[in-house]
Design a protein around this motif. Sequence first.
Motif: not given
Length: 201
Positions: A149-154
Amino acid sequence: MKIDLHVHSKEYSACSSQSIYEQVQAGIDKGLDGLVFTNHHKFLDKELIEALNESYAPFKVFNGIEITVSTPRGSEDILVIGLHDKRLESSEWIYEDLHEFVTESGGFIGLAHPYRFQDYIAVDVENFKPHAIEVSSSNLKDEDIDKRISLANKLSCHIMSNSDGHHNGAIGSYFNIFLDPIANEKDLVQALIGGRFMIKE
Ligand SMILES: [Zn+2]
Ligand SMILES: [Zn+2]
């Protein structure tokens, strides 16, 4: 509408034990409204997709593909929906070229199961952003979901949850909820690119 965007079948994916018909029936039995077949480097025949949609209406069956792109740093699997060009049926694609081809042709491009094969992303997703990133599936560890999810947000990508279903039981546990009715593939691609969906929690 509940749609699983990443499903395999044994006719085209050696890793799958379920037939096309068993997978569609599983989707119906589990309360989904549709699914996308994304076999490795192989589309289903157009006529078969049409016949499935007639037989199982109102359940929707879509024709996508999963493409492995290899780099010296490792490989990633890429989901493409909305295009049926036979040139996509290849394991020779370079990610940047594939990204350009799909986005310029109006298709949807998604990153399947990030961090499954290595703990970094092997392709340049920062400069060639996928429309969505798969954050949960039957092949991913739930405890690593925050990392995905952090990757997607980034990257400001949408997130998706798909069975990546090869076996009985995977379908129905992971899907996406679409906010608008999806009558055809054009609707699906538009909703995917526009982020008009959320993952099943
Ligand atoms: Zn894969
Ligand atoms: Zn897969």
